[in-house]
Design a protein around this motif. Structure first.
Motif, PDB file in Angstrom:
ATOM      1  N   GLY A 264     -61.155  -1.189  11.460  1.00 20.07           N
ATOM      2  CA  GLY A 264     -62.530  -1.662  11.646  1.00 20.07           C
ATOM      3  C   GLY A 264     -62.944  -2.710  10.627  1.00 20.07           C
ATOM      4  N   VAL A 265     -62.155  -2.865   9.566  1.00 13.89           N
ATOM      5  CA  VAL A 265     -62.451  -3.935   8.604  1.00 13.89           C
ATOM      6  C   VAL A 265     -61.628  -5.153   9.001  1.00 13.89           C
ATOM      7  CG1 VAL A 265     -62.263  -4.707   6.206  1.00 13.89           C
ATOM      8  CG2 VAL A 265     -63.006  -2.377   6.714  1.00 13.89           C
ATOM      9  N   GLU A 266     -62.333  -6.201   9.459  1.00 15.06           N
ATOM     10  CA  GLU A 266     -61.614  -7.394   9.905  1.00 15.06           C
ATOM     11  C   GLU A 266     -61.000  -8.149   8.745  1.00 15.06           C
ATOM     12  OE1 GLU A 266     -63.454  -9.979  13.176  1.00 15.06           O
ATOM     13  OE2 GLU A 266     -65.147  -8.852  12.338  1.00 15.06           O
TER      14      GLU A 266
ATOM     15  N   ALA B 263     -70.032  -7.181   6.369  1.00 21.84           N
ATOM     16  CA  ALA B 263     -69.074  -6.188   5.873  1.00 21.84           C
ATOM     17  C   ALA B 263     -68.886  -6.313   4.357  1.00 21.84           C
ATOM     18  CB  ALA B 263     -67.736  -6.347   6.595  1.00 21.84           C
ATOM     19  N   PHE B 264     -68.871  -7.549   3.845  1.00 23.78           N
ATOM     20  CA  PHE B 264     -68.744  -7.733   2.386  1.00 23.78           C
ATOM     21  C   PHE B 264     -69.926  -7.068   1.675  1.00 23.78           C
ATOM     22  CE2 PHE B 264     -66.556 -12.158   3.067  1.00 23.78           C
ATOM     23  CZ  PHE B 264     -65.487 -11.531   3.683  1.00 23.78           C
ATOM     24  N   ALA B 265     -71.108  -7.208   2.272  1.00 20.40           N
ATOM     25  CA  ALA B 265     -72.313  -6.618   1.677  1.00 20.40           C
ATOM     26  C   ALA B 265     -72.178  -5.101   1.602  1.00 20.40           C
ATOM     27  CB  ALA B 265     -73.551  -7.012   2.487  1.00 20.40           C
ATOM     28  N   GLN B 266     -71.716  -4.515   2.702  1.00 20.31           N
ATOM     29  CA  GLN B 266     -71.586  -3.055   2.734  1.00 20.31           C
ATOM     30  C   GLN B 266     -70.536  -2.568   1.739  1.00 20.31           C
ATOM     31  OE1 GLN B 266     -70.859  -2.600   7.082  1.00 20.31           O
ATOM     32  NE2 GLN B 266     -72.691  -1.309   7.021  1.00 20.31           N
ATOM     33  N   MET B 267     -69.400  -3.252   1.730  1.00 19.32           N
ATOM     34  CA  MET B 267     -68.314  -2.811   0.848  1.00 19.32           C
ATOM     35  C   MET B 267     -68.677  -3.045  -0.621  1.00 19.32           C
ATOM     36  SD  MET B 267     -64.827  -3.787   2.985  1.00 19.32           S
ATOM     37  CE  MET B 267     -64.950  -5.573   2.820  1.00 19.32           C
ATOM     38  N   GLY B 268     -69.340  -4.166  -0.885  1.00 19.09           N
ATOM     39  CA  GLY B 268     -69.755  -4.454  -2.263  1.00 19.09           C
ATOM     40  C   GLY B 268     -70.753  -3.423  -2.760  1.00 19.09           C
ATOM     41  N   SER B 269     -71.606  -2.963  -1.853  1.00 18.15           N
ATOM     42  CA  SER B 269     -72.589  -1.952  -2.209  1.00 18.15           C
ATOM     43  C   SER B 269     -71.902  -0.630  -2.585  1.00 18.15           C
ATOM     44  CB  SER B 269     -73.564  -1.757  -1.036  1.00 18.15           C
ATOM     45  OG  SER B 269     -74.509  -0.763  -1.347  1.00 18.15           O
TER      46      SER B 269
ATOM     47  N   GLU C  61     -81.457  -5.908   9.562  1.00 20.48           N
ATOM     48  CA  GLU C  61     -81.593  -4.822  10.539  1.00 20.48           C
ATOM     49  C   GLU C  61     -80.730  -3.613  10.195  1.00 20.48           C
ATOM     50  OE1 GLU C  61     -83.835  -4.993  12.847  1.00 20.48           O
ATOM     51  OE2 GLU C  61     -84.343  -7.034  12.188  1.00 20.48           O
ATOM     52  N   LEU C  62     -79.908  -3.758   9.156  1.00 21.91           N
ATOM     53  CA  LEU C  62     -78.895  -2.741   8.878  1.00 21.91           C
ATOM     54  C   LEU C  62     -79.489  -1.557   8.124  1.00 21.91           C
ATOM     55  CD1 LEU C  62     -75.844  -3.069   9.555  1.00 21.91           C
ATOM     56  CD2 LEU C  62     -75.495  -3.462   7.121  1.00 21.91           C
ATOM     57  N   ALA C  63     -79.250  -0.358   8.640  1.00 22.79           N
ATOM     58  CA  ALA C  63     -79.736   0.837   7.960  1.00 22.79           C
ATOM     59  C   ALA C  63     -78.786   1.199   6.816  1.00 22.79           C
ATOM     60  CB  ALA C  63     -79.815   1.993   8.948  1.00 22.79           C
TER      61      ALA C  63
ATOM     62  N   VAL D  66     -63.696   5.699  -2.670  1.00 19.32           N
ATOM     63  CA  VAL D  66     -64.234   4.442  -2.167  1.00 19.32           C
ATOM     64  C   VAL D  66     -63.640   4.074  -0.804  1.00 19.32           C
ATOM     65  CG1 VAL D  66     -64.102   1.942  -2.590  1.00 19.32           C
ATOM     66  CG2 VAL D  66     -64.991   3.457  -4.355  1.00 19.32           C
ATOM     67  N   THR D  67     -62.336   4.269  -0.665  1.00 19.96           N
ATOM     68  CA  THR D  67     -61.668   3.895   0.588  1.00 19.96           C
ATOM     69  C   THR D  67     -62.203   4.712   1.763  1.00 19.96           C
ATOM     70  OG1 THR D  67     -59.727   3.500  -0.782  1.00 19.96           O
ATOM     71  CG2 THR D  67     -59.402   3.467   1.573  1.00 19.96           C
ATOM     72  N   GLN D  68     -62.383   6.009   1.547  1.00 17.32           N
ATOM     73  CA  GLN D  68     -62.913   6.876   2.603  1.00 17.32           C
ATOM     74  C   GLN D  68     -64.332   6.467   3.003  1.00 17.32           C
ATOM     75  OE1 GLN D  68     -61.849   9.211   4.693  1.00 17.32           O
ATOM     76  NE2 GLN D  68     -59.870   8.523   3.911  1.00 17.32           N
ATOM     77  N   ILE D  69     -65.134   6.180   2.003  1.00 15.25           N
ATOM     78  CA  ILE D  69     -66.530   5.817   2.288  1.00 15.25           C
ATOM     79  C   ILE D  69     -66.584   4.530   3.111  1.00 15.25           C
ATOM     80  CG2 ILE D  69     -68.760   5.201   1.249  1.00 15.25           C
ATOM     81  CD1 ILE D  69     -67.952   6.854  -1.212  1.00 15.25           C
ATOM     82  N   ILE D  70     -65.764   3.558   2.723  1.00 13.19           N
ATOM     83  CA  ILE D  70     -65.739   2.297   3.470  1.00 13.19           C
ATOM     84  C   ILE D  70     -65.203   2.536   4.886  1.00 13.19           C
ATOM     85  CG2 ILE D  70     -64.648   0.017   3.582  1.00 13.19           C
ATOM     86  CD1 ILE D  70     -64.899  -0.132   0.544  1.00 13.19           C
ATOM     87  N   ALA D  71     -64.222   3.416   5.017  1.00 18.21           N
ATOM     88  CA  ALA D  71     -63.660   3.710   6.343  1.00 18.21           C
ATOM     89  C   ALA D  71     -64.729   4.309   7.259  1.00 18.21           C
ATOM     90  CB  ALA D  71     -62.478   4.678   6.212  1.00 18.21           C
ATOM     91  N   ARG D  72     -65.534   5.195   6.707  1.00 18.58           N
ATOM     92  CA  ARG D  72     -66.616   5.799   7.513  1.00 18.58           C
ATOM     93  C   ARG D  72     -67.610   4.732   7.958  1.00 18.58           C
ATOM     94  NH1 ARG D  72     -66.539  10.329   4.248  1.00 18.58           N
ATOM     95  NH2 ARG D  72     -68.191   9.532   2.911  1.00 18.58           N
ATOM     96  N   MET D  73     -67.982   3.868   7.000  1.00 16.95           N
ATOM     97  CA  MET D  73     -68.908   2.770   7.309  1.00 16.95           C
ATOM     98  C   MET D  73     -68.369   1.876   8.424  1.00 16.95           C
ATOM     99  SD  MET D  73     -70.304   1.097   3.876  1.00 16.95           S
ATOM    100  CE  MET D  73     -71.954   1.433   3.306  1.00 16.95           C
ATOM    101  N   ALA D  74     -67.101   1.539   8.305  1.00 17.56           N
ATOM    102  CA  ALA D  74     -66.486   0.633   9.280  1.00 17.56           C
ATOM    103  C   ALA D  74     -66.504   1.273  10.655  1.00 17.56           C
ATOM    104  CB  ALA D  74     -65.064   0.293   8.860  1.00 17.56           C
ATOM    105  N   GLN D  75     -66.262   2.572  10.688  1.00 19.59           N
ATOM    106  CA  GLN D  75     -66.254   3.279  11.960  1.00 19.59           C
ATOM    107  C   GLN D  75     -67.641   3.281  12.594  1.00 19.59           C
ATOM    108  OE1 GLN D  75     -64.489   7.070  11.421  1.00 19.59           O
ATOM    109  NE2 GLN D  75     -63.094   6.772  13.150  1.00 19.59           N
ATOM    110  N   GLU D  76     -68.649   3.554  11.764  1.00 21.84           N
ATOM    111  CA  GLU D  76     -70.026   3.537  12.272  1.00 21.84           C
ATOM    112  C   GLU D  76     -70.389   2.168  12.813  1.00 21.84           C
ATOM    113  OE1 GLU D  76     -72.578   4.866   9.131  1.00 21.84           O
ATOM    114  OE2 GLU D  76     -71.571   6.808   9.068  1.00 21.84           O
TER     115      GLU D  76
END
Lengths: 338, 338
Positions: free
Chosen positions: B122-124, B157-163, B202-204, B322-332
């Motif tokens: 899910g991470v391009e 995606a950079f914003a989410q992962m950086g956060s 718009e991102l929650a 960190v990897t798991q959290i990003i994986a969950r985000m990408a899936q959502e």
């Protein structure tokens, strides 16, 4: 030569603007220049009328309106026909003055200038070129203006126009022109930058030295640094911000104890020298390249010295025929493209 | 937890790299971490074998080859299968280690890592996030890697992962995320940036505070600054270059006369403090976000302290998942897009 000066533009208008004009006129090498102050008569006249040049080399053209700052530039220029920047640009457009100088809003100044006297034929996108200090002396950064999404041909034109600025106004012979990128190799960069690199390499009459990385700008790796207006804006503001942050930290550091306080005091002359070398007011303002007449955009925070130097840049650009040189280049480019 | 350390990567390899590992292992809070040095046995073993952890928490995996620096990263990684970075990445790919740390070439490290353990589903576009010092403390800058031409969804995606990096590794609660642009208004920026702004708004679940200008980065205007890799590279190198140029001018200034020399001497402690606050070695390295395992890329000029801190970042990223959290985000995100 006549220079129209927007007396109402900038954070310290009209006092510092008028003072800059007075200081400029006092210097003997500027004897051939007249300055037309454009602004509200009741605000400007009292500041200027004591000058020995008043009524001769120093004139006033009344412009009563103030531009509302919450409007988009095009809207503002359309609505406030009697605003100082609009009237000043009009004087240049009608040939009553040879150049425009303003420390007002960059977008408004660009729009007013381009409405009043337009672009040079063959220049698709006028660009704002500013001067940044480096360890080797001043360099031109272009574009720092409104050209956010650029095509390769735009960057090529910025390179050519920036080179004219460096050579004619800053007096740098055969300026080294470089493309700002994320690596020195010619395949490094965004698609647009890589394509521009290929075009610049083939261009005759330009001293193109390839890509430059961010770290080499302030070490003086090039005399002209070319980028789109998005990147140029970030480069400029980032530099201001970082230099400011370092200054803040140094001030905090100086206040730590008596030793650092004394040290800072003794070190002061060196810090002043540093500040002088990093000081934008030494360079006097950005040039709107590709406009059909000379237009200098000074920093919003300009003091008298910055304005004096900005008028100096305008004078130099007019007397060195920067507009004509760029017009010839643009024509050759059009011919080549056909 | 096991961390694979490329002992041959970086300007000061292998000496400083091994020393960094030794210093890391000495700190009591790292008792649960083992370091696997990957490199040429005859170069590395003599530097490490005197350690009391040798053979237990400090291991060596032999990798005899050196990567030719004139090759493109993909080519280099394909050809030199026995190079330290390739072997180290392989250890993480096969599950023999939990994280990879290297001070070698960024491109080579990225390619080796992504070949060995791939991206999160899910991470391009994996992105390189680095930490920059500001007046308010550290901030994350993302991307500073190879993503030169980006689409709006990449910036999101950079914003989410950086956060996630800022929150989990730097310990900043609800990090303020901003998009780097040429103006604060949401209509300012390149087409891509304006579109990304609209999506981010718009991102929650993200503390998006809007655009940030270049001048506010070092004043600590945001905890996470988002940009494409082209701009990120320029920001990073420009900052290094400008800070270096200012340091050069200050050294020159200090040598002017006895007064400035004495001043500089007394002022020194304040300058050291300044240098410490601007020092990248304090922060230990960039994280390759979006890779399926933890990968820390340290500065090429890393000394032992930088390496010690880089291993620390790797440990933190592994233990905070960190990897798991990003994986969950990408899936959502994928689910939302459908």
């Amino acid at each position: 030569m006549k220079i129209a000066l927007d007396a109402m533009g900038g954070d310290h208008a009209p006092e510092e603007i008028v003072r800059g004009a007075l200081e400029f006129l006092e210097e003997p090498e500027h004897r051939d220049v007249e300055v037309i102050l454009v602004g509200s008569e009741k605000d400007v006249a009292p500041l200027a009328s004591a000058s020995r040049h008043w009524g001769t080399r120093l004139q006033l053209v009344h412009a009563p309106e103030r531009i509302g700052m919450d409007l988009a530039p095009t809207e503002a220029v359309r609505r406030f026909k009697e605003a100082s920047i609009v009237v000043a640009a009009g004087l240049v457009g009608s040939g009553q003055a040879d150049a425009l100088v303003s420390a007002g809003n960059t977008g408004v100044t660009m729009v007013a200038a381009l409405r009043a006297f337009g672009r040079i034929r063959g220049v698709e996108r006028p660009a704002v070129a500013t001067v940044v200090p480096t360890l080797q002396g001043p360099a031109v950064l272009c574009d720092v203006g409104a050209n956010v999404d650029c095509r390769p041909s735009h960057l090529v034109a910025f390179a050519q126009m920036g080179s004219v600025y460096a050579e004619q106004v800053l007096g740098i012979p055969k300026p080294r022109v470089a493309l700002l990128s994320n690596g020195e190799e010619e395949n490094k960069g965004s698609e647009v930058v890589v394509a521009a690199h290929a075009q610049l390499k083939e261009l005759a009459g330009l001293n193109f030295i390839g890509n430059i990385e961010g770290r080499d700008i302030f070490h003086g790796g090039a005399d002209v640094v070319v980028c789109d207006g998005f990147v140029g804006n970030i480069v400029l503001k980032l530099s201001e911000g970082l230099a400011g942050a370092i200054a803040t930290m140094m001030r905090e550091g100086a206040n730590r104890n008596w030793r650092t306080k004394l040290g800072a005091l003794l070190f002061k002359s060196a810090l002043f020298e540093l500040r002088r070398r990093m000081d934008y007011t030494e360079y006097g303002g950005a040039l709107l390249l590709g406009a059909a007449r000379v237009c200098v955009i000074s920093h919003g925070a300009s003091n008298a010295k910055a304005i004096k130097n900005a008028i100096g840049v305008a004078k130099e650009a007019v007397s060195r025929d920067v507009t004509q040189i760029i017009a010839r280049m643009a024509q050759e480019r059009v011919v080549t493209e056909i």
